[in-house]
Design an enzyme around this catalytic site. Structure first.
Site, short mmCIF file in Angstrom:
data_model
loop_
_atom_site.label_atom_id
_atom_site.label_comp_id
_atom_site.label_asym_id
_atom_site.label_seq_id
_atom_site.Cartn_x
_atom_site.Cartn_y
_atom_site.Cartn_z
N VAL A 177 -15.95 -3.33 31.07
CA VAL A 177 -14.50 -3.32 30.92
C VAL A 177 -13.88 -3.53 32.30
CG1 VAL A 177 -12.51 -2.05 30.01
CG2 VAL A 177 -14.75 -1.77 28.95
N ARG A 219 -33.72 -38.65 11.35
CA ARG A 219 -32.64 -39.55 10.93
C ARG A 219 -33.04 -41.00 11.19
NH1 ARG A 219 -27.70 -39.37 8.03
NH2 ARG A 219 -26.25 -40.86 8.93
N GLY A 275 -21.41 -38.26 13.28
CA GLY A 275 -20.40 -37.54 12.52
C GLY A 275 -20.89 -36.19 12.04
N GLU A 302 -18.36 -14.84 33.57
CA GLU A 302 -19.21 -14.45 34.70
C GLU A 302 -18.89 -15.28 35.95
OE1 GLU A 302 -21.00 -11.88 34.83
OE2 GLU A 302 -21.26 -11.35 32.72
#
Length: 552
Positions: free
Chosen positions: A278, A433, A505, A528
């Protein structure tokens, strides 16, 4: 010695000489008295950051050459390794000598430094000339792509049985428990399941670097980098789960009181205490000196925290917050900052922040979803009297800075894992593919992308390991860690972007995992230490004559 290793070694010497010329040219403008002038550095960011990128690229060449030499010594330097070395050196030498991309639209060229003559001298060096001509070529890329399509991979052995076993163990775990489910978790915007966290805890993920006497594995940053890389190869969020434990563990190990170490470290190591960092505030970003969240000591010695924090990862499910606050408002800048170990109740879906004095609102994000991001409002949130890290006020910034080396090494490792994830998905898609009667891997532009993805990922990986080894030697490695993070983040984004392009696509469709990887990869150039901040730190550090002398 292999002829390409010899050529790479000779060319590396020439690249170092050129980097020295660039450093001198930049120093003349921004450090006329030997020490960098912050105002001049800010005005000359293009060349300061450009120098940082050149130095990082040279460092990547050094690490890659070390990898090749180790592979040769171990009998593992074959055709795949030689092609990786040739392509990597050929490409990075060309960038250094002619134009190096700092982002998609920012290229730093020798003319920016006034080093055109030195760049021509670099390109004319016999070993450099050979690698520019015969290193990264259509022929070498096609040859490497063919090997990759056949399942051959550049050597990844570390010469250490324990480390090699760690890689195998976490690769198998990720393949079985993370990869098959990650995309649905992402689409559902769901937290990583508690059962998976428990399995990771059993494997020691959260205590890799915590000393054995406090329940951890007592291993080094190189082991931590391996774990982060392999988990992130399945999903960045799995790799990132250990980041907060790494930060908290290092903060407490090096700065905590004996009581704080005994209380928190065993629980962090076994996963029963999940920490979160934090630090960031809405209006401060990377400017930690401007932190305004207040920590006020009460009459009974406890603390009450008032303020706002943002981009807090895994905040609802965390049990412990390492919180940077201002405990002495009379001291401006870093001097008034302290680190609190703020315990909280782990939240649920119904009550994410059940404690008094703390509220949180989720920040919806493109990727990096498995832990969730929050903006926190703190209104009198109570922290125990013994929650001041180390029991000493005003040390928060110094304590935090010591952890950034490890955190950035781990972030670089996560980026390497994301890059491999993108490569894996792209290659698998390209093999399956068919277009115009042949697999996509047979098309030169697709093969080029796959080859360069693999090469740059190896180079980023080896630079990350180089930084981790330096950290394990207890050497100062803030610049090396920054270089690894800078280069690996660019590599991950480039790999993800090219993998989407290979998918065409389909890469834009949510159902395909590469769409997630693209979103996940984008954060690596931001958190970071954003790429621009990282380059600023690297450039300024290398221009500091005292730091340069110490490094020499």
């Amino acid at each position: 010695m292999n002829e390409w290793i010899s050529a790479a070694r000779a060319s590396l010497g020439a690249a170092r000489e050129y980097a020295d010329v660039v450093r001198a040219a930049v120093a003349q403008q921004v450090a006329p008295d030997g020490a960098p002038d912050p105002a001049l550095i800010d005005r000359a960011q293009h060349i300061v950051h450009g120098f940082a990128w050149i130095a990082s690229s040279v460092a990547a060449l050094e690490a890659t050459l070390d990898w090749a030499a180790r592979a040769e010594a171990g009998g593992a330097f074959g055709e795949c390794e030689a092609l990786t070395l040739r392509i990597g050196f050929g490409e990075y030498l060309a960038q250094i000598a002619s134009g190096l991309p700092m982002s998609a639209s920012e290229v730093v060229r020798p003319s920016a430094f006034g080093t055109e003559d030195a760049a021509r001298t670099l390109a004319a060096h016999p070993a450099v000339t050979r690698l520019l001509a015969d290193g990264n070529t259509p022929k070498t890329r096609a040859a490497l792509a063919a090997l990759l399509a056949d399942g051959v991979r550049p050597d990844e052995g570390l010469g250490d049985d324990t480390l090699d076993l760690i890689r195998q163990q976490f690769r198998a775990f990720t393949a079985a428990q993370i990869t098959p489910f990650a995309h649905q978790w992402h689409l559902d915007d769901a937290l990583i399941p508690d059962t998976v966290i428990a399995e990771m805890a059993a494997l020691g993920v959260f205590g890799v670097c915590i000393p054995e006497e406090h329940g951890g594995l007592g291993l080094g940053k190189l082991a931590m980098a391996l774990v982060s890389e392999e988990l992130s190869r399945g999903w960045i969020c799995a790799g990132s789960l250990g980041t907060r434990s790494e930060i908290a563990g290092e903060l407490i190990t090096h700065n905590g009181t004996p009581e704080q170490k005994a209380r928190f470290l065993p629980r962090i190591a076994d996963g029963s205490c999940l920490p979160t960092a934090v630090f960031t505030e809405p209006d401060t970003g990377s400017d930690l000196a401007a932190v305004r969240t207040r920590g006020d000591r009460q009459a009974d010695g406890s603390w009450r925290v008032m303020g706002a924090k943002t981009w807090i990862t895994h905040a609802a499910r965390a049990d412990l917050m390492t919180m940077l606050v201002r405990t002495d408002p009379a001291k401006p800048g870093y001097a008034g900052l302290s680190m609190l170990l703020a315990e909280k109740t782990r939240g649920t879906d119904a009550a994410p922040f059940p404690d008094a004095g703390i509220e949180g609102s989720e920040i919806e994000v493109l990727g990096y979803r498995g832990m969730k991001e929050y903006a926190l409002g703190l209104d009198g949130f109570a922290v125990a009297a013994d929650g001041l890290l180390g029991g000493e006020e005003g040390q928060g910034f110094k304590q935090l800075m010591r952890t950034f080396e490890g955190a950035r090494i781990q972030t670089a490792a996560r980026a390497v894992g994301v890059a491999w994830n993108a490569f894996d998905l792209a290659l698998d898609y390209a093999l399956g593919r068919k277009q115009f009667g042949q697999a996509l891997t047979q098309f030169p532009r697709v093969a080029d992308k796959l080859a360069l993805m693999a090469v740059e990922t190896v180079m980023a990986r080896e630079l990350t390991y180089f930084a981790a080894r330096a950290k394990d030697r207890h050497a100062r490695c803030d610049i090396e860690a920054g270089m690894a993070k800078l280069l690996a983040a660019r590599t991950a984004w480039s790999a993800a972007d090219n993998a989407v392009q290979i998918h065409g696509g389909n890469g834009y469709a949510l159902e395909y995992p590469i769409s997630r990887v693209l979103c996940d990869a984008r954060i690596l150039n931001i958190f970071e230490g954003a790429a621009e901040i990282q380059a600023q730190v690297i450039g300024r550090g290398l221009l500091n004559t005292q730091r340069a002398a110490a490094a020499a």
